[in-house]
Design an enzyme around this catalytic site. Structure first.
Site: not given
Lengths: 360, 400
Positions: B126-127, B244
């Site tokens: 994940q960026g 998340e």
């Protein structure tokens, strides 16, 4: 499977809330605490009119035959409004004790009178949980003598008292001679508790033995937890409301993160308690093997979180929280009493450990 | 309120327990970000075939394709947790990207990525966070400039777990530098083998590098790799942030941990006394058990709400904050149970397994901070849950 309140349960809870919001306010709590006993009679009449004392009692005895979860939803609202009326002893513990063995004579005699509101029932099981010095009951020739303290719902001349001696539940008709009841002055003026002195009084045994005693204590604990949940919810709600009105430094104090985070922490601690309480209440009627443990956890955990919420929400009000002017202390104190009766957190957690076989 | 399982569910539970007892030896153990082994890939495939992983993902995208069934999902989670076996692979591609693509991806993107992701063939990182954009994520500065068929990406990401072994990154970049900060962001899928990407491990307090920094220098990303429209990346990302937060603070993990702690208390002695017989430790255990149970019942509430497509509101908003704190507290209790032995973090004759607990204790502190700090969670709870106002912007004296 469904882990949510049903539509009927929501309606029940809403209608009780509506009735309470129309009839109970802070002035009433204040007058009650100053000793205006007419208030007790008035509130009692309204509660009876709604049929609430018979909530757990089966239809054959004139009740509505609902369960501990429904009773807990009502207790939550009673906690939210700090209602000064008999509930947990009279309408939940006493019917649970009397109905433990189906179709016994005592149930047939007394349950219809509790359901109709003709009498109130007081429950004196403090000593069955743990005895203090100079208290406790003794049985001699089928007559009971001794002292029970912190009995619940004894303020309106109860016709019957349910207590325990020698691992049996017993019932005392207060029309017999030798019963003296007096109120114990506690911090909580919204919910009287009493001391009862028995002087060689006739008794009748309620069938069910130790299991009936345990079950009666269990439901009492769950209901106290529900009362704490309602009282705590109210304190958070009122604290947030106040924080959106009160201004300092030209801003509502509810816009400061210091205040927001206090409120968020309270909400985050309390919300899972609602899930715990629903499960514990449901277990009392539906999951026998978990009923004992869950009633302990509900009572202990709500007592801990309730105390935190009572403290932090009072702080949100600043100095006003400390004064008598807003009256938030009625809930602070109600939570304080609920925490201690039928076993404080440490005592109840010790039982929770024993139930799981951890403590011999 | 009805917690009764019908006969269908009783037999389903039996099916799951049978599966576990027959296949437990094949289960993969690792949940930490290392590239899955052949054994883990096979295990994952087995789980998807049985419908224990990727249960509700449509078959056309490689999932099991079952209808959402709250109780069955619960049974699977409970039984796997009881056996202390991870419920298939848990990585950000599966938990965050796949739900996002299902909701907002093009057909092409769904077909290209979902199947390979849930099988473990393609690993994602994940960026999102940048050195200057943590809690204020929308201020991110990594820019993507329109150049023919590609975007050209320059900038830096941080807290990228698993970047060193990932094939792909789902990444937030600024495509519209002149738009307001929330409206200038796009959501790109970037191949980690593209020239110009450099991954540097980031050592943490645990002594390991669970995270990385990722640097982008003129990295070319085909325009077809955008999810959602240009400038709508913030809204695409928010769909996954919800997922998340659901993943961080998983109550089954807490339940597993509590069970391990009870085992520890039954095995360990101090002055010849079993820890489980010590009333002071037991009191602490009971306190933690009440919290674990509360969060686990809370998750039943969330499952029911999601099944009924209703908003669980507060019950949902508090999961990340409470769950991560609870896991940290559980690990802390395990360390206290071991006392001085609890501090051992390396090879020693006196090691009673404290390394695992110390790692969790520290890593969970990282999770309390990551994925939206506890402070930010409290802002969200007070604003979205309690209706309290946002902190007003300060007036900076001496600046324009």
């Amino acid at each position: 499977m469904e882990f949510a309140l049903s539509e009927e349960q929501e309606i029940l809870s809403d209608s009780v809330k509506k009735m309470l919001s129309e009839n109970i306010d802070i002035d009433l709590l204040r007058n009650h605490s100053k000793g205006d006993e007419g208030i007790r009679e008035n509130i009692r009449e309204i509660v009876v009119e709604m049929g609430l004392p018979g909530i757990l009692i089966s239809e054959e005895y004139g009740g509505s035959g609902l369960g501990i979860l429904e009773a807990s939803l009502i207790a939550e609202e009673f906690g939210r409004y700090a209602v000064p009326t008999p509930w947990i002893g009279n309408s939940v513990m006493a019917p649970t004790a009397l109905a433990f063995k189906k179709g016994n004579n005592l149930a047939e005699k007394w349950l219809p009178l509790i359901a109709s509101g003709e009498i109130t029932a007081c429950v004196a099981l403090t000593e069955a949980v743990g005895k203090r010095s100079n208290t406790g009951l003794e049985l001699n020739n089928s007559k009971v003598s001794g002292t029970s303290i912190f009995a619940i719902d004894g303020e309106l001349n109860p016709r019957i008292i349910i207590t325990a001696v020698d691992q049996e539940l017993i019932l005392i008709d207060t029309e017999n001679t030798g019963v003296t009841i007096c109120e114990i002055p506690t911090i909580d003026s919204t919910r009287p508790v009493v001391e009862i002195i028995f002087d060689s009084v006739d008794i009748e045994i309620i069938p069910g033995g130790e299991k009936a005693i345990q079950k009666t204590i269990n439901v009492g604990r769950v209901l106290l937890a529900a009362d704490i949940l309602g009282a705590s919810s109210n304190m958070i709600e009122k604290a947030v409301e106040y924080s959106l009105e009160r201004k300092q430094f030209n801003r509502v104090i509810g816009s400061f993160q210091a205040v927001k985070h206090m409120c968020a922490e309270m909400a985050a601690d309390l919300e899972p308690c609602r899930s715990l309480l629903w499960y514990a209440a449901y277990a009392q009627d539906n999951i026998d093997e978990e009923a004992d443990l869950l009633s302990c956890h509900a009572k202990a955990h709500l007592s801990e979180i309730g105390q935190d919420v009572a403290r932090v929400s009072t702080q949100v009000f600043g100095g006003m929280g400390f004064t008598d002017l807003l009256g938030m202390h009625y809930w602070f104190k109600r939570i304080g009493l609920s925490r201690q009766i039928l076993g404080g957190p440490e005592k109840v957690r010790q039982e929770a450990a024993k139930i799981q076989g951890f403590l011999s | 309120m009805d917690l009764n399982a019908g006969p269908e569910y009783v037999s389903f539970r039996k099916e799951v327990t049978n599966f576990l007892s027959e296949n437990i030896h094949m289960a993969g153990k690792a949940r930490t970000p290392v590239r899955p082994s052949k054994q883990e890939l096979e295990w994952q495939k087995k789980l998807i075939d049985k419908g224990y992983a990727a249960r509700t993902i449509p078959q056309e995208y490689g999932g099991f394709g079952a209808d959402s069934d709250v109780l069955k999902s619960r049974i699977i989670a409970e039984e796997f947790s009881q056996s202390s076996i991870p419920l298939g692979m848990a990585n950000q591609g599966i938990s965050m990207l796949v739900p996002t693509l299902l909701e907002l991806g093009t057909d092409e993107q769904k077909k290209s990525w979902i199947s390979k992701t849930i099988s473990g063939e393609v690993i994602w990182c994940q960026g999102y966070s940048e050195p200057g954009s943590g809690s204020d994520l929308a201020s991110l500065q990594t820019k993507a400039v329109d150049d023919g068929d590609d975007f050209v990406v320059n900038g830096q990401k941080i807290w990228t777990s698993g970047a060193q072994m990932s094939d792909m990154m789902f990444c937030l970049v600024r495509t519209e530098p002149d738009a307001p900060k929330h409206k200038g962001i796009s959501y790109l899928l970037i191949d980690m083998k593209t020239p110009g990407i450099e991954v540097r491990p980031l050592m943490t307090m645990t002594g390991h590098a669970e995270f990385n920094e990722v640097f982008f220098t003129d990295v070319r990303v085909p325009k077809s790799q955008i999810v959602g429209k240009r400038g709508e990346g913030w809204y695409v990302a928010n769909a996954t942030l919800t997922h998340e937060r659901g993943m961080l603070g998983d109550p089954n993990q807490s339940a597993t941990r509590l069970k391990e702690i009870i085992d520890l208390m039954q095995e360990e002695t101090f002055n010849g006394e079993k820890l489980i017989d010590n009333p002071v430790y037991l009191d602490r255990l009971m306190k933690l058990q009440a919290r674990v149970l509360s969060m686990s019942f809370n998750s039943l509430r969330l499952l029911t709400a999601s099944h009924k497509k209703s908003d669980a509101k507060m019950a949902k908003l508090i999961v990340k904050l409470n769950g991560c704190q609870l896991n940290h507290d559980l690990a802390g209790f395990a360390i206290d149970l071991l006392g001085e032995l609890g501090t051992i973090y390396g090879k020693s004759n006196h090691d009673h397994g404290s390394g695992k607990w110390q790692w969790k204790f520290m890593f969970d502190l990282g999770l309390i901070i990551g994925g939206g700090t506890a402070q930010i969670q409290k802002n969200i709870i007070s604003e979205s849950g309690l209706g309290m106002p946002r902190e007003p912007k300060p007036i900076l004296e001496g600046k324009k």
